[in-house]
Design a protein around this motif. Structure first.
Motif, mmCIF file in Angstrom:
data_model
loop_
_atom_site.group_PDB
_atom_site.id
_atom_site.type_symbol
_atom_site.label_atom_id
_atom_site.label_comp_id
_atom_site.label_asym_id
_atom_site.label_seq_id
_atom_site.Cartn_x
_atom_site.Cartn_y
_atom_site.Cartn_z
ATOM 1 N N LEU A 18 16.295 -6.178 -40.027
ATOM 2 C CA LEU A 18 15.791 -7.292 -39.228
ATOM 3 C C LEU A 18 15.586 -8.520 -40.120
ATOM 4 N N THR A 19 15.985 -9.671 -39.619
ATOM 5 C CA THR A 19 15.739 -10.938 -40.311
ATOM 6 C C THR A 19 14.308 -11.404 -40.049
ATOM 7 N N PRO A 20 13.772 -12.310 -40.852
ATOM 8 C CA PRO A 20 12.409 -12.811 -40.604
ATOM 9 C C PRO A 20 12.238 -13.411 -39.207
ATOM 10 N N GLU A 21 13.245 -14.126 -38.707
ATOM 11 C CA GLU A 21 13.138 -14.695 -37.361
ATOM 12 C C GLU A 21 13.052 -13.603 -36.307
ATOM 13 N N GLN A 22 13.842 -12.539 -36.472
ATOM 14 C CA GLN A 22 13.794 -11.441 -35.506
ATOM 15 C C GLN A 22 12.452 -10.715 -35.570
ATOM 16 N N LYS A 23 11.882 -10.556 -36.751
ATOM 17 C CA LYS A 23 10.572 -9.924 -36.867
ATOM 18 C C LYS A 23 9.497 -10.756 -36.177
ATOM 19 N N VAL A 24 9.554 -12.084 -36.342
ATOM 20 C CA VAL A 24 8.561 -12.948 -35.700
ATOM 21 C C VAL A 24 8.670 -12.846 -34.185
ATOM 22 N N ASN A 25 9.873 -12.874 -33.652
ATOM 23 C CA ASN A 25 10.046 -12.762 -32.194
ATOM 24 C C ASN A 25 9.577 -11.400 -31.688
ATOM 25 N N LEU A 26 9.873 -10.344 -32.453
ATOM 26 C CA LEU A 26 9.423 -9.007 -32.066
ATOM 27 C C LEU A 26 7.901 -8.919 -32.060
ATOM 28 N N LEU A 27 7.249 -9.459 -33.085
ATOM 29 C CA LEU A 27 5.786 -9.436 -33.143
ATOM 30 C C LEU A 27 5.171 -10.237 -31.995
ATOM 31 N N ASN A 28 5.733 -11.394 -31.691
ATOM 32 C CA ASN A 28 5.187 -12.208 -30.602
ATOM 33 C C ASN A 28 5.265 -11.470 -29.270
ATOM 34 N N SER A 29 6.434 -10.927 -28.972
ATOM 35 C CA SER A 29 6.596 -10.252 -27.687
ATOM 36 C C SER A 29 5.722 -9.009 -27.593
#
Length: 594
Positions: A18-29
């Motif tokens: 996972l890229t940092p952007e994908q991790k941030v989106n996953l954490l938000n959701s």
């Protein structure tokens, strides 16, 4: 159910693909879904349990790590980062840490606050993200309202100092409003702060009053200081007396802004008499400042070694660069030398091969081969000569154009000077004449003037001239007038003669320019030929002689046209004597001189 969702989220976050952007989106959701589902439950313990599970499972540590990444993020990723900061702050409120309570309050919460402030400082540098900056500062306010012990960390944070140094009035207003809301929401907020934290908060409010000129920021700062004075009472007065000149600043810069009543209240509070306790605090502050300044000086002295090392490193790098440049120059010179040697060797080999070929040729073909070589050499020489001659002609034409433009500028300047002189003379002629020196002088009356005149006449009568009589003076005066008139007439005739000579010279120069710029015979028309005809017999004879000389020069061999010939070789002594070396036979005459 919540435990399974948290475990699944933790497992997904451990995926290294996972890229940092994908991790941030996953954490938000995931966090938004978990908190929303727990908030709709009847018991509040469910929400507390979900937050505790997020902390114990390490999901919140992943959130802090995502917020602390390098600031180079895509522009559209900042909104997700601000949302993650808001969700992380919400998850840190109401957490039951259990046995890890000390670690949670001493290590984890400061790391969360530092990460959120880092995001806020990065958004502060981008003025187009003011709404996101407000969202992040709201998250800071939530954390401070739930965990008051973090106030000292916020006020002394490097990221918060960068936010304070921002020149944007909106950012300063948001910071002041944050502290105002915290102080107004709970009276225990300021009571739980130490004197150092209160002093830092006062320093921020006074700094905004001193640096900002915005009315909204000033009003918010005054409101915050009055609110602190109301809640702290006598505890705040000694701290206010440490800001010398604050009353003058308020009276000078902040009156007439719409909040004069608050200004008067704060000035009265500052000008109240300090107590003995405040004096002791001031002395203690001076001791602390002296110790801090000595510590700073010692640390600066220790850093001199690093400066010397940096200077030596730069000097060595500079010397290495100079050595490389010197070596590169030597290599370039060696390369040039090798190129010259190889060219010389190639030329020698070419001549040896040519001599060998001449030896192989039959005897009857040697002469024709040499003639062919001569012809090719003559073609090359002629091409170079014609190119040189055309370039020189072009340069002469360019110089003539520049000289003509300079002549026109000088003529324009001469005309302007003449016109100015003429206008000056006409204005002087229209102005009233200047009265004589002796008329209108102060200090002489009519009787004194008559007396002076009589004395002059008596002096002239008593001392007559012994050399010339009055009749002789009159005769001499008439002769002088006649000579002056004759001189003036001769001057007029001389000027007319000069004008005639100048006209003839201009006419001659014009004809010479026409002859020099004449088109070649291949493109000339009858009209152009008629323009160069003259009714004068001598001129026609001289033109005919020049044409004959041109024909004779055209019959000369090509090698005679390359050398500098004398005017006598073309049999034009009369023309050379007449025009001073000017040959008008045309551009084909090589021996002509301009």
């Amino acid at each position: 159910m919540e435990e399974e969702a948290v475990s699944e989220l933790r497992r997904q976050l451990q995926n290294e693909d996972l890229t940092p952007e994908q991790k941030v989106n996953l954490l938000n959701s995931s966090l938004n879904k978990a908190l929303s589902s727990a908030a709709v439950q009847t018991h509040s313990s469910v929400l507390t349990g979900v937050k505790s599970q997020l902390y114990h499972s390490g999901v919140l540590r992943h959130c802090v790590h995502a917020l602390s990444l390098h600031p180079r993020r895509p522009q559209g990723h900042w909104s997700a980062i601000a949302t993650l900061a808001q969700l992380t702050s919400s998850c840190c409120i109401g957490v039951d840490a259990g046995r890890r309570s000390e670690t949670f309050h001493r290590l984890f919460l400061p790391s969360v606050m530092d990460a959120v402030l880092s995001v806020a400082s990065q958004l502060m540098r981008r003025k187009e993200f003011v709404s996101l900056f407000r969202k992040v500062m709201d998250s800071v306010g939530w954390l401070l309202s739930a965990h008051t012990q973090l106030t000292a960390q916020v006020l002394s944070s490097v990221h918060y100092e960068q936010i304070q140094m921002c020149d944007d009035a909106r950012v300063s207003l948001l910071c002041i409003q944050l502290w105002t809301q915290l102080c107004g929401a709970s009276r225990d907020f300021l009571a739980g702060l130490s004197d150092d934290s209160v002093l830092l908060l006062l320093n921020e409010a006074v700094g905004q009053l001193a640096l900002s000129s915005d009315s909204a920021v000033g009003g918010a700062s005054l409101k915050l200081m009055l609110l602190m004075a109301t809640q702290l009472g006598l505890r705040l007065r000694p701290l206010l007396h440490s800001f010398r000149g604050l009353d003058c600043l308020l009276d000078k810069d902040w009156r007439g802004r719409g909040f004069d009543q608050e200004v008067d209240q704060l000035i009265a509070l500052v000008q109240s008499e300090p107590s003995e306790v405040s004096t002791e605090r001031v002395q203690a502050a001076c001791v602390i400042q002296a110790a801090w300044r000595s510590h700073q000086t010692r640390r600066r002295v220790k850093s001199l070694n690093r400066a010397v090392s940096a200077l030596q490193r730069r000097y060595r790098a500079r010397r290495r660069q100079q050595q490389q440049q010197k070596e590169a120059q030597l290599w370039e010179e060696e390369l040039k030398y090798q190129v010259c040697v190889r060219r010389q060797q190639a030329r020698r080999k070419f001549h040896q091969r040519q001599r060998h070929l001449l030896q192989l040729l039959p005897a009857d073909q040697v002469q024709s081969y040499l003639q062919e070589c001569e012809r090719r050499a003559a073609v090359v020489i002629q091409s170079f000569w014609r190119g040189f001659r055309e370039r020189r002609r072009y340069n002469d034409t360019l110089q003539h154009t520049l000289r003509h433009a300079h002549t026109r500028q000088q003529a324009a300047g001469t005309l302007q000077r003449a016109v100015r002189r003429f206008l000056q003379k006409r204005r002087a002629a229209k102005s009233p004449p200047i009265p004589p020196f002796w008329i209108g002088q102060e200090g002489l009356t009519d009787s004194q003037r008559a007396e002076l005149k009589s004395q002059v006449e008596e002096y002239i009568t008593a001392r007559p001239s012994l050399c010339v009589s009055s009749e002789e003076c009159e005769r001499l005066h008439e002769e002088v007038q006649l000579l002056l008139l004759a001189e003036l007439q001769r001057g007029v005739q001389h000027r007319r003669e000069e004008q005639r000579v100048e006209a003839l010279l201009a006419h001659t120069h014009t004809q010479l320019e026409l002859l020099r710029d004449a088109p070649p015979l291949s493109v000339v028309t009858e009209t152009d030929a008629d323009s160069f005809l003259s009714p004068s017999g001598p001129i026609a004879a001289r033109a005919r002689d020049a044409h004959n000389a041109m024909l004779q020069a055209g019959r000369l061999p090509w090698w005679r046209m390359l050398e500098e010939t004398e005017p006598g070789d073309l049999h034009l002594p009369a023309l050379e004597a007449e025009f001073g070396g000017l040959y008008v036979g045309g551009p084909a005459a090589v021996g002509g001189k301009l």
